[in-house]
Design a protein around this motif. Sequence first.
Motif, PDB file in Angstrom:
ATOM      1  N   ARG A  56       1.164 -33.683  14.396  1.00  0.00           N
ATOM      2  CA  ARG A  56       0.255 -33.707  15.543  1.00  0.00           C
ATOM      3  C   ARG A  56       0.303 -35.026  16.299  1.00  0.00           C
ATOM      4  O   ARG A  56       0.070 -35.059  17.507  1.00  0.00           O
ATOM      5  CB  ARG A  56      -1.177 -33.426  15.075  1.00  0.00           C
ATOM      6  N   ALA A  57       0.599 -36.111  15.607  1.00  0.00           N
ATOM      7  CA  ALA A  57       0.601 -37.428  16.252  1.00  0.00           C
ATOM      8  C   ALA A  57       1.838 -37.653  17.127  1.00  0.00           C
ATOM      9  O   ALA A  57       1.906 -38.650  17.852  1.00  0.00           O
ATOM     10  CB  ALA A  57       0.499 -38.531  15.198  1.00  0.00           C
ATOM     11  N   VAL A  58       2.805 -36.745  17.042  1.00  0.00           N
ATOM     12  CA  VAL A  58       4.010 -36.842  17.889  1.00  0.00           C
ATOM     13  C   VAL A  58       4.039 -35.571  18.746  1.00  0.00           C
ATOM     14  O   VAL A  58       4.636 -34.569  18.358  1.00  0.00           O
ATOM     15  CB  VAL A  58       5.294 -36.956  17.036  1.00  0.00           C
ATOM     16  N   PRO A  59       3.379 -35.593  19.896  1.00  0.00           N
ATOM     17  CA  PRO A  59       3.176 -34.359  20.676  1.00  0.00           C
ATOM     18  C   PRO A  59       4.448 -33.588  20.999  1.00  0.00           C
ATOM     19  O   PRO A  59       4.463 -32.356  20.905  1.00  0.00           O
ATOM     20  CB  PRO A  59       2.498 -34.872  21.955  1.00  0.00           C
ATOM     21  N   ALA A  60       5.526 -34.279  21.370  1.00  0.00           N
ATOM     22  CA  ALA A  60       6.758 -33.564  21.733  1.00  0.00           C
ATOM     23  C   ALA A  60       7.308 -32.794  20.534  1.00  0.00           C
ATOM     24  O   ALA A  60       7.722 -31.634  20.661  1.00  0.00           O
ATOM     25  CB  ALA A  60       7.797 -34.547  22.261  1.00  0.00           C
ATOM     26  N   GLN A  61       7.303 -33.435  19.364  1.00  0.00           N
ATOM     27  CA  GLN A  61       7.790 -32.774  18.154  1.00  0.00           C
ATOM     28  C   GLN A  61       6.871 -31.627  17.756  1.00  0.00           C
ATOM     29  O   GLN A  61       7.341 -30.536  17.401  1.00  0.00           O
ATOM     30  CB  GLN A  61       7.888 -33.789  17.019  1.00  0.00           C
ATOM     31  N   HIS A  62       5.570 -31.856  17.833  1.00  0.00           N
ATOM     32  CA  HIS A  62       4.604 -30.820  17.483  1.00  0.00           C
ATOM     33  C   HIS A  62       4.755 -29.605  18.391  1.00  0.00           C
ATOM     34  O   HIS A  62       4.779 -28.451  17.923  1.00  0.00           O
ATOM     35  CB  HIS A  62       3.183 -31.373  17.573  1.00  0.00           C
ATOM     36  N   ASP A  63       4.893 -29.846  19.706  1.00  0.00           N
ATOM     37  CA  ASP A  63       5.019 -28.734  20.648  1.00  0.00           C
ATOM     38  C   ASP A  63       6.298 -27.940  20.414  1.00  0.00           C
ATOM     39  O   ASP A  63       6.306 -26.708  20.510  1.00  0.00           O
ATOM     40  CB  ASP A  63       4.986 -29.263  22.078  1.00  0.00           C
ATOM     41  N   ALA A  64       7.399 -28.658  20.114  1.00  0.00           N
ATOM     42  CA  ALA A  64       8.664 -27.971  19.848  1.00  0.00           C
ATOM     43  C   ALA A  64       8.569 -27.107  18.598  1.00  0.00           C
ATOM     44  O   ALA A  64       9.063 -25.969  18.572  1.00  0.00           O
ATOM     45  CB  ALA A  64       9.791 -28.986  19.708  1.00  0.00           C
ATOM     46  N   LEU A  65       7.923 -27.619  17.569  1.00  0.00           N
ATOM     47  CA  LEU A  65       7.769 -26.852  16.332  1.00  0.00           C
ATOM     48  C   LEU A  65       6.821 -25.674  16.528  1.00  0.00           C
ATOM     49  O   LEU A  65       7.043 -24.588  15.976  1.00  0.00           O
ATOM     50  CB  LEU A  65       7.262 -27.762  15.212  1.00  0.00           C
TER      51      LEU A  65
END
Length: 271
Positions: free
Chosen positions: A141-150
């Motif tokens: 959650r603290a890395v929005p781009a990674q969270h959104d991609a996942l």
Amino acid sequence: MDCPVAPKLDFGGTTPYEDYVHASVLHSLQQQWSKDPREMSFLVITQVMELYFGLLCFEWRQAQKELRADDLRAAVRTLHRSDLHMQALNAAWRPIARMTPGEFNAFRDALGEGSGFQSGRYREVEFLLGEKSRSMLVPHRAVPAQHDALEALLAEPSLYDDVLAALHRQGLAIPDEVLHRDFSEPYQPNADVERVWTEIYRSGSRDLLELGEALTDIAEEFARWRYDHLLATRRSMGSKVGTGGSAGVAWLEKRTQRSIFPELWTARSYV
């Protein structure tokens, strides 16, 4: 006799090899947090694993494109290539698995709460193989781009979902509830899918049989990955709490009991 041509040595700047591979960048990424020399081995091997995770995700997305285009032979070639990558990935456990508890403890504090289950790329690997879990989005959650991609990947078809859709387009009886299921949920074994694989292994086309075997190779290597992770952890730290606060060996033992592409295993009992 002709003299051999000497290789070009002066490129007037960086070498083409450096420009292509970015080797100096790769070799700058190892930053030890302890003074123990064994930490370098652990760090490099972990980074190599990360590169292989990314490569596997690339290959399986390529296989999905080929399956959606109904190019089964191309998909099988891609899956076979990814199986070789997985064999190399699994071999990376060997140096880590040979560490004694004392050797691992010498730099373990440097990891803090760091753990492999926090890897975004590894989460992509699991999601692409159908091991979906919304709760596993939380560490990212603290890395929005990674969270959104996942989160987007969670809702998309897995590699196995695309295989079953391709089998349906080949005229095989994959049920609608499998084809149109909620892809964000873990895949559940289905008796009708098991019967389809049974028929393929009894008298199906060579292309479909090879597809089944390529998937089984991947499932076997993934099971080996999980089991080797369990053994490496058990050998280096016993039953202590895992580095990320997990249950350590108990958590890994639970994960080793799960099989991907389940009907490819159970159908063999009826062939």
